[in-house]
Write an enzyme that holds these catalytic residues in place. Sequence first.
Site, PDB file in Angstrom:
ATOM      1  N   HIS A 213       8.584   2.128  -7.791  1.00 32.39           N
ATOM      2  CA  HIS A 213       7.644   1.096  -7.323  1.00 32.39           C
ATOM      3  C   HIS A 213       6.430   0.951  -8.223  1.00 32.39           C
ATOM      4  O   HIS A 213       5.536   0.167  -7.950  1.00 32.39           O
ATOM      5  CB  HIS A 213       7.169   1.393  -5.894  1.00 32.39           C
ATOM      6  CG  HIS A 213       6.306   2.621  -5.781  1.00 32.39           C
ATOM      7  ND1 HIS A 213       4.945   2.579  -5.955  1.00 32.39           N
ATOM      8  CD2 HIS A 213       6.602   3.899  -5.549  1.00 32.39           C
ATOM      9  CE1 HIS A 213       4.449   3.799  -5.813  1.00 32.39           C
ATOM     10  NE2 HIS A 213       5.428   4.617  -5.571  1.00 32.39           N
TER      11      HIS A 213
HETATM   12  N1  UDP Z   1       9.609   9.133   0.175  1.00 32.73           N
HETATM   13  C1  UDP Z   1      10.074   9.016   1.472  1.00 32.73           C
HETATM   14  N2  UDP Z   1      10.944   8.015   1.767  1.00 32.73           N
HETATM   15  C2  UDP Z   1      11.412   7.151   0.836  1.00 32.73           C
HETATM   16  C3  UDP Z   1      10.945   7.283  -0.488  1.00 32.73           C
HETATM   17  C4  UDP Z   1      10.023   8.281  -0.797  1.00 32.73           C
HETATM   18  O1  UDP Z   1       9.704   9.796   2.331  1.00 32.73           O
HETATM   19  O2  UDP Z   1      12.214   6.293   1.167  1.00 32.73           O
HETATM   20  C5  UDP Z   1       8.589  10.169  -0.103  1.00 32.73           C
HETATM   21  C6  UDP Z   1       8.913  11.078  -1.265  1.00 32.73           C
HETATM   22  O3  UDP Z   1       9.559  12.230  -0.814  1.00 32.73           O
HETATM   23  C7  UDP Z   1       7.552  11.399  -1.836  1.00 32.73           C
HETATM   24  C8  UDP Z   1       6.719  10.210  -1.474  1.00 32.73           C
HETATM   25  O4  UDP Z   1       7.413   9.498  -0.470  1.00 32.73           O
HETATM   26  O5  UDP Z   1       6.975  12.506  -1.219  1.00 32.73           O
HETATM   27  C9  UDP Z   1       6.530   9.385  -2.699  1.00 32.73           C
HETATM   28  O6  UDP Z   1       5.768   8.335  -2.417  1.00 32.73           O
HETATM   29  P1  UDP Z   1       5.354   7.307  -3.532  1.00 32.73           P
HETATM   30  O7  UDP Z   1       6.435   7.200  -4.551  1.00 32.73           O
HETATM   31  O8  UDP Z   1       4.936   6.104  -2.778  1.00 32.73           O
HETATM   32  O9  UDP Z   1       4.039   7.920  -4.135  1.00 32.73           O
HETATM   33  P2  UDP Z   1       3.751   8.932  -5.314  1.00 32.73           P
HETATM   34  O10 UDP Z   1       4.426  10.211  -5.017  1.00 32.73           O
HETATM   35  O11 UDP Z   1       4.254   8.304  -6.569  1.00 32.73           O
HETATM   36  O12 UDP Z   1       2.277   9.059  -5.306  1.00 32.73           O
END
Ligand code: UDP
Length: 370
Positions: A213
């Site tokens: 994303h």
């Molecule tokens: N995640 C989730 N469901 C989904 C996709 C991702 O629970 O369908 C969790 C994943 O395990 C991780 C977090 O959401 O802990 C990632 O979120 P995101 O990619 O929005 O943020 P980032 O980690 O890049 O800050």
Amino acid sequence: MCARSSNDLRPGSIVVVLGTRPEIIKLGHIIRMLGPAATVVHTGQHYDQVLSESFLESFRLRDPDVHLGVGGKSRGTQIGEAVAELDGFLANSGASCLVVQGDTNAALAGALAANARETPLVHVEAGLRSRDRRMPEEHNRVLIDHLGDLLCAPTNVAAQNLLEEAIPDSRVAVTGNTVVEAVEEALPGSEEQRALVAEHGLEPEAFVLSTFHRPENVDDPGRFNTLIEDLRSLDHPVLVPLHPRSRSRLQEFGLSDHLGNIRVVAPMGYRDFLALAAAAAYLVSDSGGVQEEVSVLKKPVIVVRRSTERPEVLGTFARLCEPGEVGEVVADWLRDPSEIHEQLRATPSPYGDGSASAQIVQRIEELVGA
Ligand code: UDP
């Protein structure tokens, strides 16, 4: 703003500001341990069932005490409006400190508001650096760390980054990353994992789980299409719980028809996502949190990013590449995923032993003199 006002804030309350799913995941244990001492403010950066509510439920957290509702706006507007709302909330509140996590706009707004009201600031997951100034998150992290009074660095690498920026050692504590206990608590057992894999019509260890994303991958139609082609060309079936941001870009760029055999589903709750990650052959993702989670789940991830602020997992659990290069990385590293799984099972997570939340709560109590 809705729910409680600062007049309802208990004197000495610890204000926890969050706005997205990773913040709920990584602050969940801390909020539970603080109990009634914590007042939780949700800025609304991501507030909907799939990106927030189900995560609160996963960690048995009550609904936030305050909702600011500043989501869906430009970065500057979100930050500005959240600072103004938080400033009003903190005025005469007697809050003993304010806690933020990570590198979101919500976290930066919390940090600026705390600074303006001379409220001590705690930064959970301090010291991460990608050195990539094209990422808004990098600017958020640097600014929050320089405002913070207690900087909870997950690793020595992160602590070192802070010291190199002339932040005094007295403000830095190496605590591990709270993601370890989050995964340990939320990961379903192997039977539930198998059932979930079967529900998606997949075979354990014989599919790829992918999330993306980040603007660098989905805001440019060419790069987004190249990433889709990468995923389509893989030997294993690919399951994508698609982030709402990527779904709108896909529609906007007319790329929905290009998905081919990729199986797209709605974003999942945390337990389901972890279960599928634990059962996958490997992951392909641009997420920050996933890079850490795989070190607990012992699974390899191909990180589709120009840079990472999590170098601790590079070369073991993670490899970095650009859209267009995923197939090459698979050929070079993951020809036999089961062999890599065996190696990773013997590789400790660099993010600690699951005691980070307890260590951080202890440091917060020392800071506020509780
Ligand atoms: N995640 C989730 N469901 C989904 C996709 C991702 O629970 O369908 C969790 C994943 O395990 C991780 C977090 O959401 O802990 C990632 O979120 P995101 O990619 O929005 O943020 P980032 O980690 O890049 O800050």
